[in-house]
Design an enzyme around this catalytic site. Structure first.
Site, mmCIF file in Angstrom:
data_model
loop_
_atom_site.group_PDB
_atom_site.id
_atom_site.type_symbol
_atom_site.label_atom_id
_atom_site.label_comp_id
_atom_site.label_asym_id
_atom_site.label_seq_id
_atom_site.Cartn_x
_atom_site.Cartn_y
_atom_site.Cartn_z
ATOM 1 N N LYS A 103 32.539 33.408 46.195
ATOM 2 C CA LYS A 103 31.830 34.433 45.414
ATOM 3 C C LYS A 103 30.325 34.314 45.630
ATOM 4 O O LYS A 103 29.779 33.210 45.683
ATOM 5 C CB LYS A 103 32.179 34.256 43.933
ATOM 6 C CG LYS A 103 31.606 35.319 42.996
ATOM 7 C CD LYS A 103 32.080 35.047 41.572
ATOM 8 C CE LYS A 103 31.516 36.021 40.561
ATOM 9 N NZ LYS A 103 31.975 35.709 39.181
ATOM 10 N N SER A 184 33.936 39.239 36.633
ATOM 11 C CA SER A 184 32.981 39.566 37.681
ATOM 12 C C SER A 184 33.416 39.149 39.085
ATOM 13 O O SER A 184 32.814 39.574 40.069
ATOM 14 C CB SER A 184 31.626 38.921 37.363
ATOM 15 O OG SER A 184 31.732 37.493 37.325
ATOM 16 N N SER A 208 36.076 36.102 33.907
ATOM 17 C CA SER A 208 35.721 36.537 35.255
ATOM 18 C C SER A 208 36.557 35.926 36.371
ATOM 19 O O SER A 208 36.441 36.348 37.519
ATOM 20 C CB SER A 208 34.235 36.270 35.529
ATOM 21 O OG SER A 208 33.445 37.163 34.779
#
Length: 524
Positions: A103, A184, A208
């Site tokens: 990420k 996210s 997330s």
């Protein structure tokens, strides 16, 4: 900007691909990839090139998932070096030569910026590995690239659209392209579901990892706070932030997680973290005799039916199910908000001070000013009212903040501990999330159905989600929650459930799905 970076990367990395073997990487597990390399049917370089081809065909073209924000120009060199080690008789472990994605709020030493999706960090090339990345690299993983995310890990605005960032655009859900990939860690979820890598790193503050894993048909683990380092990860909250592994199976999650755990002197919360092989304890008999507390939130009839089928699988595996009621926790959300706002201001300012001189926004105040100056690119859909609230907080010594943290931590931990104690159980299950909602740039996220993330996120307890099938074509997950450092328990139970249920369905990249009347959410 993103499209240019990816186009350049793909042009640079792929020209010599004709000399490499094409490997079928779709739906392949870490163990299957490792077996192919062990048996000489593929090299790590072959795997990297095969994944790059798939990303080129499906992230830039085809369904255009926008899950990958940057490709690592050093990925092929890393793969070749690991292939040479293998030829010399040295294999570091089960991750040796396996490409993974990271990420884009987690730093890597490769020549890629760590942007958190914001143009304010477009020049944030730090040339440092976050310790969690360094550990994965030492275990033999190849860093294939960075995944898109909800900008600033979904903390900039309460009306944000999950999966969108100014750098990466909007991540699409591989099961239905008009649906959210959640956030996210949206890019990590969509990328692994689409087989752009066998596994990926996400991060969670509250939901997330769990939400994008559930909504993209993955297994995903939000670990206990203190097991995985947060150093060199763009922060929201030192009380709740943690990286977490995301993959298509519990076993692959356990493989990745086993290489992630460890103490980091720069992150005092990890002082007691000890390496552990979480794969060795996986067993299909783990449910036998296990007492499970069962929480039943309000949900749609279709989701309830999927949940009942999952509970039947647990029962058939030998688990003893005990119904529990979740306590009413008035004010916990407001208290969590005070904590997140206060820590965001302090922690992000501390992080930005360590970024390279080319990053000109070096405080939260300056990020807010940057966004205003670049509003057309940064704020076409939603604003930054959460940032603006955070910048008004009074610091980590503020009495209101300290009281809010103490109160929210006590309420969350006592709620989970209490449900487990009343059931005399070691594990709690509930639906992870409802099915994916429609992407809506006007209203933002709509959050249909239940969510399992809040209590374990605040308490710092583990939360593993495992696929429990489709609800009208959209994935939903089952959460396994335990007390702090109960990862072996949740992984064991989740694995035994997964092996019995076999509930995961691969994505079909449909333009849309008709979920029927009553299935859409309204409000938060």
């Amino acid at each position: 900007m993103r499209h240019l970076l990816l186009a350049v990367a793909l042009t640079t990395l792929l020209p010599a691909a004709a000399a490499a073997r094409t490997v079928a990487v779709e739906e392949q597990s870490i163990e299957q990839l490792q077996a192919a390399m062990t048996q000489g049917r593929a090299s790590s370089e072959d795997l990297v090139r095969s994944y790059l081809r798939r990303i080129a065909a499906m992230d830039r073209r085809g369904p255009a998932l926008h899950a990958v924000i940057a490709l690592n120009p050093d990925a092929l060199a890393q793969a070749r070096a690991l292939d040479a080690e293998r030829r010399a008789g040295h294999v570091r472990g089960p991750l040796h030569g396996v490409p993974i994605l990271v990420k884009d709020n987690i730093e890597t030493a490769d020549a890629m910026p760590t942007t958190a999706g914001s143009l304010a960090l477009a020049a944030n090339v730090t040339h440092r590995d976050a310790p969690v990345v360094a550990q994965l690299r030492a275990a033999g993983a190849v860093i294939l690239g960075k995944t898109n995310l909800s900008e600033w890990a979904n903390i900039r605005s309460d009306r944000a659209m999950s999966g969108w960032s100014a750098v990466g655009g909007l991540v699409r859900n591989p099961y239905a392209l008009d649906r959210t990939a959640c956030g996210s860690s949206s890019g990590s979820g969509a990328a692994v579901a689409a087989s752009f890598a066998a596994a990926a790193l996400g991060t969670e503050t509250d939901g997330s990892v769990v939400c994008p894993s559930s909504i993209n048909g993955l297994a995903g683990l939000k670990p206990s706070i203190g097991l995985v380092s947060r150093t060199h990860v763009v922060p929201i909250s030192h009380s709740q932030d943690t990286p977490g592994p995301m993959a298509r199976s519990v076993r692959d999650v356990a493989l990745l997680f086993s290489a992630m755990v460890g103490a980091d002197p720069a992150d005092p919360a990890t002082a007691g973290a000890q390496p552990h092989d979480y794969v060795a304890g996986l067993s299909t008999s783990a449910l036998s005799g296990l007492r499970v507390a069962v929480q039943r939130p309000e949900m749609s009839p279709d989701l309830a039916a999927a949940y009942d089928r999952a509970l039947a699988v647990l029962r058939a595996g030998g688990a003893e199910l005990v119904a529990v009621e979740a306590p009413k926790l008035d004010g916990i959300g407001a208290a969590e908000g005070i904590v997140l706002h206060t820590e965001l201001h302090a922690d992000l300012d501390a992080y930005l001070a360590t970024t390279p001189p080319a990053v000109t926004a070096r405080t939260l105040d300056q990020v807010i000013a940057f966004d205003r100056a670049h509003a057309a690119a940064e704020m076409p859909f939603f604003a930054q009212e959460t940032f603006e609230a955070a910048v008004r907080t009074r610091g980590l010594a503020d009495a209101d903040y300290l009281a809010a943290r103490a109160r929210s931590l006590r309420m969350a931990s006592e709620a989970i501990d209490g449900m487990l104690a009343r059931a005399h159980a070691t594990i709690l299950v509930e639906p992870a999330y409802g099915p994916a909602w429609l992407t809506d740039p006007i209203q933002g996220d709509q959050y249909p159905g239940p969510s399992s993330s809040e209590l374990p996120a605040i308490a710092g307890y583990p939360n593993l989600t495992v696929p429990m099938g489709l609800v009208r074509g959209l994935p939903v997950g089952l959460s396994f929650i335990a007390t702090r450092n109960g990862e072996a328990t949740v992984l064991g139970a989740g694995y035994a459930y997964e092996q019995r249920a076999q509930a995961r369905v691969a994505p079909h990249y449909l333009p849309a799905v008709d979920v029927g009347a009553g299935m859409e959410g309204h409000g938060r």
